[in-house]
Scaffold this active site. Structure first.
Site, PDB file in Angstrom:
ATOM      1  N   HIS A  17      -2.307   1.468  13.415  1.00 34.98           N
ATOM      2  CA  HIS A  17      -2.630   0.056  13.139  1.00 34.98           C
ATOM      3  C   HIS A  17      -2.695  -0.193  11.629  1.00 34.98           C
ATOM      4  O   HIS A  17      -2.182  -1.197  11.135  1.00 34.98           O
ATOM      5  CB  HIS A  17      -4.004  -0.315  13.722  1.00 34.98           C
ATOM      6  CG  HIS A  17      -4.103  -0.293  15.216  1.00 34.98           C
ATOM      7  ND1 HIS A  17      -5.094   0.384  15.894  1.00 34.98           N
ATOM      8  CD2 HIS A  17      -3.352  -0.898  16.170  1.00 34.98           C
ATOM      9  CE1 HIS A  17      -4.959   0.199  17.198  1.00 34.98           C
ATOM     10  NE2 HIS A  17      -3.899  -0.572  17.394  1.00 34.98           N
ATOM     11  N   LYS A  41      -7.786  -4.744  29.555  1.00 31.99           N
ATOM     12  CA  LYS A  41      -8.424  -3.494  29.102  1.00 31.99           C
ATOM     13  C   LYS A  41      -9.943  -3.563  29.211  1.00 31.99           C
ATOM     14  O   LYS A  41     -10.524  -4.636  29.084  1.00 31.99           O
ATOM     15  CB  LYS A  41      -8.040  -3.219  27.639  1.00 31.99           C
ATOM     16  CG  LYS A  41      -6.575  -2.861  27.447  1.00 31.99           C
ATOM     17  CD  LYS A  41      -6.271  -2.563  25.998  1.00 31.99           C
ATOM     18  CE  LYS A  41      -4.806  -2.172  25.803  1.00 31.99           C
ATOM     19  NZ  LYS A  41      -4.446  -2.066  24.382  1.00 31.99           N
ATOM     20  N   ARG A  90       6.135   0.804  18.923  1.00 33.09           N
ATOM     21  CA  ARG A  90       6.228   2.265  18.838  1.00 33.09           C
ATOM     22  C   ARG A  90       7.502   2.790  19.491  1.00 33.09           C
ATOM     23  O   ARG A  90       8.176   3.637  18.954  1.00 33.09           O
ATOM     24  CB  ARG A  90       5.015   2.915  19.524  1.00 33.09           C
ATOM     25  CG  ARG A  90       3.777   2.887  18.693  1.00 33.09           C
ATOM     26  CD  ARG A  90       2.589   3.203  19.526  1.00 33.09           C
ATOM     27  NE  ARG A  90       2.534   2.263  20.656  1.00 33.09           N
ATOM     28  CZ  ARG A  90       1.446   2.017  21.352  1.00 33.09           C
ATOM     29  NH1 ARG A  90       0.352   2.657  21.102  1.00 33.09           N
ATOM     30  NH2 ARG A  90       1.458   1.152  22.343  1.00 33.09           N
ATOM     31  N   SER A 128      -4.760   3.922  21.011  1.00 33.28           N
ATOM     32  CA  SER A 128      -6.221   4.020  21.017  1.00 33.28           C
ATOM     33  C   SER A 128      -6.733   4.783  22.241  1.00 33.28           C
ATOM     34  O   SER A 128      -7.703   5.538  22.138  1.00 33.28           O
ATOM     35  CB  SER A 128      -6.838   2.621  20.986  1.00 33.28           C
ATOM     36  OG  SER A 128      -6.450   1.947  19.824  1.00 33.28           O
TER      37      SER A 128
HETATM   38  O1  PNS Z   1      -3.794  -4.097  21.099  1.00 38.85           O
HETATM   39  P1  PNS Z   1      -3.334  -4.785  22.355  1.00 38.85           P
HETATM   40  O2  PNS Z   1      -4.394  -4.652  23.443  1.00 38.85           O
HETATM   41  O3  PNS Z   1      -1.975  -4.337  22.822  1.00 38.85           O
HETATM   42  O4  PNS Z   1      -3.198  -6.344  21.982  1.00 38.85           O
HETATM   43  C1  PNS Z   1      -2.893  -7.317  22.961  1.00 38.85           C
HETATM   44  C2  PNS Z   1      -3.506  -8.652  22.534  1.00 38.85           C
HETATM   45  C3  PNS Z   1      -5.009  -8.500  22.380  1.00 38.85           C
HETATM   46  C4  PNS Z   1      -2.883  -9.082  21.214  1.00 38.85           C
HETATM   47  C5  PNS Z   1      -3.188  -9.706  23.632  1.00 38.85           C
HETATM   48  O5  PNS Z   1      -3.776  -9.296  24.839  1.00 38.85           O
HETATM   49  C6  PNS Z   1      -3.711 -11.107  23.252  1.00 38.85           C
HETATM   50  O6  PNS Z   1      -3.058 -11.809  22.496  1.00 38.85           O
HETATM   51  N1  PNS Z   1      -4.911 -11.485  23.795  1.00 38.85           N
HETATM   52  C7  PNS Z   1      -5.539 -12.772  23.527  1.00 38.85           C
HETATM   53  C8  PNS Z   1      -5.382 -13.689  24.751  1.00 38.85           C
HETATM   54  C9  PNS Z   1      -3.991 -14.316  24.750  1.00 38.85           C
HETATM   55  O7  PNS Z   1      -3.611 -15.078  23.871  1.00 38.85           O
HETATM   56  N2  PNS Z   1      -3.203 -13.974  25.783  1.00 38.85           N
HETATM   57  C10 PNS Z   1      -1.837 -14.440  25.931  1.00 38.85           C
HETATM   58  C11 PNS Z   1      -0.881 -13.545  25.158  1.00 38.85           C
HETATM   59  S1  PNS Z   1       0.784 -14.176  25.238  1.00 38.85           S
END
Ligand code: PNS
Length: 164
Positions: A17, A41, A90, A128
C-alpha cells in the site's frame, strides 16, 4: 491542484500500500489515503486504528493526508473534488473486481477517473489477510508492514491467537 484518493481497507496497511501511495504522491498534487469500509470483509482493526497506522506509515509524504469515511466512495470523491481514484493492481486475479468497481464509480462520479498502478515485483504477493495470518502464528512480518506499525500488528494478532 489535482487531488487523488487512494481508498482501501488498510487492515493493516502493508508495504505494498505504501508503495502505491508514494507513487501516487509523485503524480498528484494532493493525495488522500482513505480508510473506507469494505462490506465483504470483517476487519481486525477499527477504522480509527487503521487510520492511525496509515498516518504513521505515510508521515514522510508531505502531500498525503489520511481520512476515514463510512459510506459510498463516490460520494467522498465528489465532496472533495478529487479527480482520480488510485488503486494498486497486483495480478490479473485482481483485475475483474477492480474493473467492476472502476466502472461502477465512473457511473456514480463521472468527473473522476480510476487510475491503476501496478505493484512492484517485490510486493506482488502481499495482501493484508496473509500478513495477518503470518503474524497470528508468530511469523516474521517485518518485510511486509512498515516498521512504525509492526508492534501494533504483532500485539493485536498475537493476542488473538492466545485467546483461541
Ligand atoms: O482494500 P480493499 O478492501 O480491496 O478496498 C475496497 C474498497 C474499500 C475501496 C471498496 O470496498 C469501497 O470502495 N468501499 C466503500 C463503499 C463503496 O463505495 N462501495 C462501492 C464500490 S464501487
Amino acid at each position: 491542484m489535482v487531488k487523488a484518493i487512494c481508498p482501501g481497507s488498510f487492515d493493516p496497511v502493508t508495504k505494498g500500500h505504501v508503495d502505491i501511495i508514494t507513487r501516487a504522491s509523485g503524480l498528484f498534487d494532493q493525495v488522500i489515503a482513505l480508510v473506507v469500509i469494505n462490506p465483504a470483509k470483517s476487519p481486525s482493526f477499527t477504522p480509527q486504528e487503521r487510520a492511525s497506522m496509515l498516518t504513521r506509515a505515510t508521515a514522510h509524504l508531505p502531500n498525503v493526508q489520511v481520512d476515514v469515511f463510512k459510506g459510498l466512495l463516490a460520494e467522498y470523491v465528489r465532496a472533495t473534488g478529487a479527480r482520480a481514484i488510485v488503486k494498486g493492481l497486483r495480478a490479473v486475479s485482481d483485475f475483474e473486481y477492480e474493473f467492476q468497481m472502476a466502472l461502477t464509480n465512473k457511473k456514480l462520479v463521472p468527473e473522476a477517473e480510476t487510475v491503476f498502478l501496478n505493484t512492484t515485483s517485490e510486493n506482488m504477493y502481499l495482501n493484508s489477510s496473509l500478513v495477518k495470518q503470518v503474524a497470528s502464528f508468530g511469523g516474521d512480518i517485518s518485510d511486509f508492514v512498515p516498521a512504525t506499525i509492526l508492534p501494533d500488528v504483532q500485539l493485536r494478532l498475537c493476542d488473538k491467537i492466545k485467546k483461541v
